[in-house]
Design an enzyme around this catalytic site. Structure first.
Site, short mmCIF file in Angstrom:
data_model
loop_
_atom_site.label_atom_id
_atom_site.label_comp_id
_atom_site.label_asym_id
_atom_site.label_seq_id
_atom_site.Cartn_x
_atom_site.Cartn_y
_atom_site.Cartn_z
N CYS A 15 -57.30 -47.01 -13.60
CA CYS A 15 -58.65 -47.05 -13.03
C CYS A 15 -59.67 -47.33 -14.12
CB CYS A 15 -59.00 -45.75 -12.33
SG CYS A 15 -60.65 -45.84 -11.59
N SER A 64 -54.76 -48.97 -2.26
CA SER A 64 -55.52 -47.72 -2.45
C SER A 64 -57.01 -47.98 -2.69
CB SER A 64 -54.95 -46.98 -3.66
OG SER A 64 -55.72 -45.84 -3.93
N ASN A 71 -51.96 -41.93 -3.84
CA ASN A 71 -52.40 -42.51 -5.12
C ASN A 71 -53.05 -41.39 -5.93
OD1 ASN A 71 -54.79 -43.83 -6.73
ND2 ASN A 71 -53.39 -45.51 -6.31
N GLY A 97 -56.10 -55.46 -0.12
CA GLY A 97 -57.23 -54.60 -0.49
C GLY A 97 -58.55 -55.19 -0.05
N THR A 98 -59.22 -55.89 -0.97
CA THR A 98 -60.57 -56.39 -0.75
C THR A 98 -60.69 -57.23 0.53
OG1 THR A 98 -60.97 -56.31 -3.11
CG2 THR A 98 -62.40 -57.77 -1.86
N GLY A 112 -60.29 -59.10 -5.45
CA GLY A 112 -60.48 -60.21 -4.53
C GLY A 112 -59.80 -61.48 -5.02
N GLY A 160 -56.14 -59.84 -4.52
CA GLY A 160 -56.71 -61.01 -3.87
C GLY A 160 -55.93 -61.58 -2.72
N ILE A 184 -51.57 -55.65 -9.26
CA ILE A 184 -52.38 -55.14 -10.34
C ILE A 184 -53.55 -54.30 -9.82
CG2 ILE A 184 -51.89 -57.00 -11.93
CD1 ILE A 184 -54.56 -58.31 -11.18
C1 LIG Z 1 -63.64 -50.35 -3.59
C2 LIG Z 1 -62.30 -50.24 -4.27
C3 LIG Z 1 -61.76 -48.98 -4.57
C4 LIG Z 1 -60.53 -48.87 -5.22
N1 LIG Z 1 -60.01 -47.62 -5.47
C5 LIG Z 1 -58.78 -47.51 -6.03
C6 LIG Z 1 -58.19 -46.22 -6.23
O1 LIG Z 1 -58.75 -45.18 -5.87
N2 LIG Z 1 -56.96 -46.17 -6.82
C7 LIG Z 1 -56.28 -47.30 -7.21
O2 LIG Z 1 -55.17 -47.21 -7.75
N3 LIG Z 1 -56.82 -48.54 -7.01
C8 LIG Z 1 -58.03 -48.67 -6.44
N4 LIG Z 1 -58.56 -49.92 -6.21
C9 LIG Z 1 -57.80 -51.12 -6.61
C10 LIG Z 1 -57.03 -51.72 -5.42
O3 LIG Z 1 -56.10 -50.80 -4.88
C11 LIG Z 1 -56.29 -53.02 -5.83
O4 LIG Z 1 -55.34 -52.70 -6.83
C12 LIG Z 1 -57.23 -54.09 -6.37
O5 LIG Z 1 -58.47 -54.08 -5.71
C13 LIG Z 1 -56.63 -55.49 -6.27
O6 LIG Z 1 -56.35 -55.85 -4.95
P1 LIG Z 1 -57.41 -56.66 -3.99
O7 LIG Z 1 -57.91 -57.82 -4.81
O8 LIG Z 1 -56.60 -57.08 -2.80
O9 LIG Z 1 -58.48 -55.69 -3.65
C14 LIG Z 1 -59.81 -50.04 -5.57
C15 LIG Z 1 -60.35 -51.30 -5.26
C16 LIG Z 1 -61.56 -51.43 -4.61
C17 LIG Z 1 -62.09 -52.80 -4.28
#
Ligand SMILES: Cc1cc2nc3c(=O)[nH]c(=O)nc-3n(C[C@H](O)[C@H](O)[C@H](O)COP(=O)(O)O)c2cc1C
Length: 307
Positions: free
Chosen positions: A134, A26, A104, A269-270, A221, A248, A195
């Site tokens: 959040c 998300s 979400n 995600g990232t 990340g 990450g 997470i």
């Molecule tokens: C720019 C950005 C916006 C995000 N917005 C949301 C959100 O609206 N709702 C949510 O539950 N998590 C949000 N997240 C968290 C991600 O869904 C994810 O849980 C978190 O970034 C860890 O995964 P990653 O390291 O692969 O990004 C956001 C993350 C990023 C980087």
């Protein structure tokens, strides 16, 4: 095993079937429109859409993102058009693809979470992902996710109104993730996702001001991956709920770590910001990993950590 032999990638998850375990996280995939230019969204196990609130939100003022070693900080602040506009303008587009749509949701109060659950499940999403984690908003968000009683109260209220499975998204910003997992399981959650981001901060040494407008932001990340794997591992040992693991993930081996730790599905995600087709390479890499290791069913990897 024959390296080209088919691997069963389907995963049952909270009463649904993911055609494969790779979802997008998300807030990093919008509502899929931009990514739809790069690949067929129907190849994803699920799309977790941008965080939705009852009313439209403009989000936080800029700067809202900052680079960090092996990661990034964001404080977007849940910018979104509101749940009704999502149902009207975005869900029909996503429904054009053979993938699950996970809404979400975030609220300032327990009642708002419940209202969103009713609206969105009546509106036809496949699953709710309750964001009680959040770090980038003043009210709600992380406040609900760091106290087991509040987390349980939100979960119960959402479950009463939801007509689709309810996945609760946990924050790593707690002392005991297992306690949080148990609290939402007892309150009726159907699945966990974890997470969300870790609270972080950067300071500009020339201006002596925080780099982000709001001061702190959420760290995501590769830098957070070991924390995420540890959280999934501890939650998986504490509860019987299926888990969507994230934090990450940038390649197939990263995804395998989450599965071995106890996740049933994963979200990317990232990594999308560097490579918009990362989920597809991860899916292909997972299939190859299974073929090379004589695994005919991806589900057998979940929790298969040898200790
Ligand atoms: C720019 C950005 C916006 C995000 N917005 C949301 C959100 O609206 N709702 C949510 O539950 N998590 C949000 N997240 C968290 C991600 O869904 C994810 O849980 C978190 O970034 C860890 O995964 P990653 O390291 O692969 O990004 C956001 C993350 C990023 C980087």
């Amino acid at each position: 095993m024959d390296a080209n032999r088919a691997v069963d990638m389907a995963v049952p998850f909270a009463g649904l079937t993911f055609q494969n375990p790779v979802a997008v996280a998300s807030g990093t995939f919008g509502f899929g429109r931009e990514y739809g230019q790069y690949f067929d969204l129907g190849r994803l196990g699920a799309v977790c859409v941008k965080g939705l609130t009852l009313r439209p939100r403009a989000g936080n003022p800029p700067p809202r993102v900052a680079e960090t070693p092996m990661g990034m900080l964001n404080s977007v602040g849940l910018q979104n058009p509101g749940a009704e506009a999502f149902l009207r303008d975005e869900l029909p587009f996503l429904r054009g693809f053979d993938t699950l749509v996970v809404a979400n949701v975030s609220g300032d109060t327990v009642e708002e979470y419940a209202a969103l659950a009713g609206l969105l499940s009546d509106g036809g999403v496949d699953m709710l992902e309750v964001n009680i984690s959040c770090p980038n908003v003043k009210a709600g968000g992380l406040l609900f996710g760091t106290d087991p009683r509040s987390a349980a109260a939100v979960t119960e209220a959402v479950k009463r109104r939801a007509r689709v499975p309810v996945m609760v998204k946990l924050t790593p910003n707690v002392t005991d993730i297992a306690e949080m997992a148990r609290a939402v399981e007892s309150a009726g959650a159907d699945a966990l996702s974890l997470i969300n981001t870790l609270v972080g901060m950067r300071i500009d040494v020339h201006t002596r001001r925080p780099v982000l407008y709001r001061g702190t932001g959420g760290l995501s990340g590769p830098a957070i991956r070991p924390v995420a794997v540890r959280c999934v591992y501890q939650a998986a040992r504490a509860v019987r709920l299926p888990i969507m693991g994230m934090g990450g993930i940038a390649c197939a081996e990263d995804a395998v770590e989450f599965l071995l730790a106890g996740a049933h599905t994963v979200a990317v995600g990232t990594a999308l910001f560097r490579d918009e087709t990362a989920p597809l390479s991860i899916l292909e890499g997972l299939t190859s990993y299974c073929q090379e290791n004589g695994i005919s069913d991806i589900r057998t990897l979940t929790g298969a950590l040898l200790e």
